[in-house]
Write a protein that holds these residues in place. Structure first.
Motif, short mmCIF file in Angstrom:
data_model
loop_
_atom_site.label_atom_id
_atom_site.label_comp_id
_atom_site.label_asym_id
_atom_site.label_seq_id
_atom_site.Cartn_x
_atom_site.Cartn_y
_atom_site.Cartn_z
N ALA A 183 0.83 -1.21 0.00
CA ALA A 183 0.00 0.00 0.00
C ALA A 183 0.86 1.26 0.00
O ALA A 183 0.54 2.25 -0.67
CB ALA A 183 -0.93 -0.01 1.21
N ARG A 184 1.97 1.22 0.75
CA ARG A 184 2.85 2.39 0.83
C ARG A 184 3.50 2.69 -0.51
O ARG A 184 3.58 3.86 -0.93
CB ARG A 184 3.92 2.15 1.88
CG ARG A 184 4.78 3.38 2.19
CD ARG A 184 5.95 3.05 3.07
NE ARG A 184 6.91 2.18 2.40
CZ ARG A 184 7.81 2.62 1.51
NH1 ARG A 184 7.87 3.91 1.20
NH2 ARG A 184 8.65 1.77 0.94
N THR A 185 3.95 1.66 -1.22
CA THR A 185 4.68 1.87 -2.48
C THR A 185 3.75 2.16 -3.66
O THR A 185 4.16 2.82 -4.62
CB THR A 185 5.54 0.65 -2.81
OG1 THR A 185 4.70 -0.52 -2.89
CG2 THR A 185 6.61 0.44 -1.76
N THR A 186 2.51 1.69 -3.61
CA THR A 186 1.61 1.87 -4.75
C THR A 186 0.57 2.97 -4.52
O THR A 186 0.02 3.50 -5.49
CB THR A 186 0.85 0.57 -5.06
OG1 THR A 186 0.02 0.22 -3.94
CG2 THR A 186 1.83 -0.56 -5.37
N GLY A 187 0.29 3.29 -3.26
CA GLY A 187 -0.77 4.25 -2.97
C GLY A 187 -2.17 3.65 -3.10
O GLY A 187 -3.16 4.39 -3.02
N CYS A 188 -2.27 2.34 -3.29
CA CYS A 188 -3.57 1.69 -3.45
C CYS A 188 -4.24 1.49 -2.09
O CYS A 188 -3.57 1.33 -1.07
CB CYS A 188 -3.41 0.33 -4.14
SG CYS A 188 -2.89 0.44 -5.86
N LYS A 189 -5.56 1.47 -2.10
CA LYS A 189 -6.33 1.18 -0.89
C LYS A 189 -6.32 -0.32 -0.66
O LYS A 189 -6.58 -1.11 -1.57
CB LYS A 189 -7.76 1.67 -1.06
CG LYS A 189 -8.57 1.66 0.23
CD LYS A 189 -9.91 2.36 0.04
CE LYS A 189 -10.67 2.46 1.36
NZ LYS A 189 -11.95 3.18 1.21
N VAL A 190 -6.01 -0.75 0.56
CA VAL A 190 -5.93 -2.17 0.87
C VAL A 190 -6.71 -2.47 2.15
O VAL A 190 -6.95 -1.59 2.98
CB VAL A 190 -4.47 -2.64 1.03
CG1 VAL A 190 -3.66 -2.38 -0.23
CG2 VAL A 190 -3.82 -1.99 2.25
N HIS A 191 -7.10 -3.74 2.26
CA HIS A 191 -7.78 -4.24 3.46
C HIS A 191 -7.16 -5.58 3.82
O HIS A 191 -6.97 -6.44 2.95
CB HIS A 191 -9.27 -4.42 3.23
CG HIS A 191 -9.99 -3.17 2.83
ND1 HIS A 191 -10.59 -2.33 3.73
CD2 HIS A 191 -10.20 -2.61 1.61
CE1 HIS A 191 -11.15 -1.31 3.10
NE2 HIS A 191 -10.92 -1.46 1.80
N TYR A 192 -6.90 -5.77 5.10
CA TYR A 192 -6.40 -7.06 5.59
C TYR A 192 -7.52 -7.74 6.37
O TYR A 192 -8.11 -7.15 7.28
CB TYR A 192 -5.18 -6.87 6.50
CG TYR A 192 -4.70 -8.16 7.12
CD1 TYR A 192 -3.82 -9.00 6.44
CD2 TYR A 192 -5.14 -8.56 8.39
CE1 TYR A 192 -3.39 -10.19 6.99
CE2 TYR A 192 -4.71 -9.75 8.95
CZ TYR A 192 -3.84 -10.57 8.24
OH TYR A 192 -3.43 -11.75 8.79
N ILE A 193 -7.83 -8.99 6.01
CA ILE A 193 -8.86 -9.75 6.71
C ILE A 193 -8.25 -11.06 7.20
O ILE A 193 -8.06 -12.01 6.43
CB ILE A 193 -10.07 -10.03 5.78
CG1 ILE A 193 -10.68 -8.71 5.34
CG2 ILE A 193 -11.11 -10.89 6.50
CD1 ILE A 193 -11.88 -8.84 4.45
N GLY A 194 -7.91 -11.07 8.46
CA GLY A 194 -7.42 -12.28 9.11
C GLY A 194 -8.50 -12.86 10.01
O GLY A 194 -9.69 -12.56 9.84
N HIS A 195 -8.08 -13.64 10.98
CA HIS A 195 -9.06 -14.32 11.84
C HIS A 195 -9.92 -13.32 12.62
O HIS A 195 -11.14 -13.49 12.71
CB HIS A 195 -8.34 -15.26 12.82
CG HIS A 195 -9.28 -15.98 13.73
ND1 HIS A 195 -10.04 -17.07 13.30
CD2 HIS A 195 -9.61 -15.79 15.04
CE1 HIS A 195 -10.78 -17.49 14.31
NE2 HIS A 195 -10.55 -16.75 15.37
N ALA A 196 -9.31 -12.27 13.16
CA ALA A 196 -10.07 -11.29 13.95
C ALA A 196 -11.10 -10.58 13.09
O ALA A 196 -12.25 -10.38 13.51
CB ALA A 196 -9.11 -10.29 14.59
N GLU A 197 -10.70 -10.21 11.88
CA GLU A 197 -11.62 -9.50 10.99
C GLU A 197 -12.74 -10.42 10.51
O GLU A 197 -13.90 -10.00 10.39
CB GLU A 197 -10.86 -8.93 9.79
CG GLU A 197 -9.90 -7.79 10.12
CD GLU A 197 -8.59 -8.28 10.76
OE1 GLU A 197 -7.83 -7.44 11.27
OE2 GLU A 197 -8.33 -9.51 10.74
#
Length: 618
Positions: A183-197
């Motif tokens: 996300a930092r290098t591309t400027g793209c919006k990202v979402h992380y979905i692990g067990h908690a999410e």
């Protein structure tokens, strides 16, 4: 004992004429027949319902014209099968010309024109690129690097969602960090979905649908019980379907990499053949596999999104034209996908690098150039049977009813069904469920391939030569296909509810009936495999001895399994299971899938109403 031999020689004037490649070809419409008398019948065109009265002799002539051939070729064939017409060539041709006038024989040009009359439809917006990942940070790093290069090149600014099903804390931490750096290098919006999410989403859905809490948990979250430790790619698939409900999306696995590549033998246009020979190329190492063909210079996501969610007929007017010459020899009754108003619900890619298959049975279905390349030399053949360094896909855009691989892009604007959260073959099961819920749905496979680099070497040849043990999801897929055409409801949710009842019906059968059903299925699956391979062996008279030996070994192992008196075990179940265990395991599989299909439409509709809120709240 006495024998009588009767020979019927075709008349000299019935010899098949030399076909003009530019001459128009014709094929008879498919229809239903009812007798009116000993001489006449009524023929109703299946596509339009239009009735026609004709003699049985004319009906017999139509039956000989099912394939797209020239009128002269049809006349010759009719004369060869009906000796009484041997000297009546002009009469036969006049009858066929009248059938053309009555639109009972359709020309190739008319068929192409009719397909292209489908109106283009508005396509839903793109929600995100979803990535399924599980304890493979090194593989994910390579994929994200290729996606960063894609973003640098095309400045697409797409949204990316990482569906992390990892259980190792070190992998979870590293993969979350990799996404942040991306996300930092591309400027793209990202979402992380692990067990908690995932748990947060499950809790939110369970508050809305408390009666479906257990089903929601099963569909989306890894269970620690031993019974669910099978491959769990279906969980991420189901999560992507909910988070993109009402829109379109792309789906990648962490062991894939961009860019897309086209093989040297790729062709433009649409392939009308519903069962074309598979295409493959075999390379010496991964470097050669990555260098095979040429890079696609278009935005790969945009290329597929242009087709995803569009009417197939509309695409034949633009990107994927159907040549009338390509219809020559095609049986019109086998062109259902092209005859109906088909909609592209997903697009498919080929593979370069490592094969995405569990076994190598597909290697023994290759034909022509691909098969010759497979068996050219013994040393390379032994390497090729492991399918470690290949290109595999289609040479021309090909619409399919059911796909065996994970699609690249999806049109989730209308209800798409869930898949089994566990077990391999979740992609093929989902595809069959989609075709069942939407009879107009097709998957369009394009002649491009994406890189696949497996995390470790796989011994496919040993699995290939063993007796075929279909997995649970393949059993479910084939059971769904047996239901095609039985139900008429237009609502896909109602269709899924019907099938849930069908599954519960089988689950409620006696133990003996369930065991019998499994035995029947396994017998069919293995007998079909043996039959196909026997035909390949008989046709491949020039095959080297080592190919023949392996092909016969596969036949022999499956023949032994076919005749063995052993429990009817599906591939996901323990090897020491007995008949009663198989019957009990089947109930669990059927009830779990029935519960999922019963509750899924309400879950999907709720997610569609939430739109981006469901994803944005994480």
């Amino acid at each position: 004992m006495s024998y009588q031999f009767n020979y019927t020689l075709p008349p000299l004037n019935a010899a098949a004429p030399k076909a003009d490649p530019n001459a128009p070809t014709y094929a008879s419409e498919d229809g239903m027949v009812a007798s009116l008398s000993s001489q006449e019948c009524i023929f109703q065109i299946r596509r339009t319902g239009e009735p026609h009265v004709m003699t049985f002799q004319v009906l017999q002539a139509m039956d000989q014209c099912r394939e797209f051939r020239t009128l002269d070729e049809h006349v010759a064939r009719i004369q060869s099968t009906q000796p009484a017409l041997a000297s009546k060539r002009d009469d036969v041709k006049r009858v066929l010309e009248s059938l053309v006038q009555r639109k009972l024989l359709i020309s190739d040009a008319s068929f192409v024109e009719r397909l292209g009359t489908s109106s283009a439809i508005a396509q839903a917006p793109m929600r995100a690129v979803f990535i399924r990942a599980c304890d493979r940070p090194q593989q994910l790093a390579h994929l994200l690097t290729s996606l960063a290069e894609y973003e640098r090149r095309f400045r697409a600014g797409r949204r990316y969602v990482l569906l992390d099903d990892s259980v190792l804390q070190a992998s979870i931490n590293e993969q979350r960090d990799l996404l942040r750096e991306f996300a930092r290098t591309t400027g793209c919006k990202v979402h992380y979905i692990g067990h908690a999410e995932r748990t947060k989403i499950v809790d939110k859905l369970a508050r809305e649908f408390p009666q479906a809490k257990a089903t929601i948990q099963n569909l989306l979250v890894r269970d620690k019980s031993a019974g669910t430790q099978r491959f769990g790619g279906g969980r991420g698939w189901n999560m992507a379907l909910l988070l993109s409900a009402g829109s379109r999306f792309a789906l990648l696995d962490d062991d894939l990499r961009l860019n897309l590549k086209r093989p040297p033998f790729a062709r433009v246009g649409l392939d009308p053949n519903p069962s074309p020979p598979m295409e493959a190329a075999f390379l010496a190492n991964m470097e050669e596999a990555f260098g095979y063909g040429e890079d696609v210079d278009q935005d790969p996501f945009a290329l597929h999104l242009d087709a995803c969610g569009q009417m197939l007929g509309a695409l034949t007017r633009t990107a994927y034209p159907l040549s009338r010459q390509a219809l020559r020899g095609m049986n019109l009754s086998r062109l259902e996908i092209l005859s109906a108003p088909s909609r592209v619900v997903a697009t498919q890619l080929g593979t370069y690098g490592s094969a995405r298959t569990e076994n190598g049975l597909w290697l023994y279905r290759l034909e022509g150039r691909s098969r010759e390349e497979l068996w050219r030399e013994r040393a390379s053949y032994l390497r090729n049977t492991e399918a470690q360094h290949i290109w595999f896909g289609v040479a021309q855009a090909l619409p399919k009813e059911i796909t065996g691989f994970t699609p690249f892009t999806f049109d989730n604007s209308l209800l798409l069904p869930c898949t089994n959260p566990v077990g391999r073959g979740e992609d093929s099961l989902w595809s069959a469920l989609t075709r069942y819920a939407h009879p107009d749905a097709v998957v369009l496979e394009l002649p491009e391939a994406i890189a696949h680099v497996q995390e470790s070497q796989r011994n496919r040849s040993e699995i290939t030569r063993s007796a075929f043990a279909p997995r649970v999801n393949l059993f479910l897929r084939d059971y769904i296909q047996r239901q095609f055409g039985l139900y008429k409801a237009a609502d896909p949710a109602q269709r899924l509810s019907f099938f849930a009842d069908v599954l519960r019906d089988l689950a409620g059968a006696s133990e003996a009936e369930r065991v019998s059903n499994l035995r029947e299925y396994l017998s069919y699956a293995r007998a079909d495999l043996i039959d196909r391979l026997q035909h390949q062996i008989e046709a491949a008279t020039e095959a080297p001895i080592y190919w023949q030996a392996d092909a016969r070994a596969i036949v022999e192992s499956n023949a032994k399994a076919l005749l063995a008196k052993v429990p009817p075990r599906l591939g996901d179940w323990p090897e020491d299971i007995d008949d009663a265990g198989c019957a009990k395991a089947l109930v669990g599989e059927l009830d779990g899938m029935a519960d999922a299909l019963e509750h899924w439409p309400a879950l999907w509709r709720h997610a569609a109403e939430q739109g981006e809120k469901l994803l944005g709240a994480l």
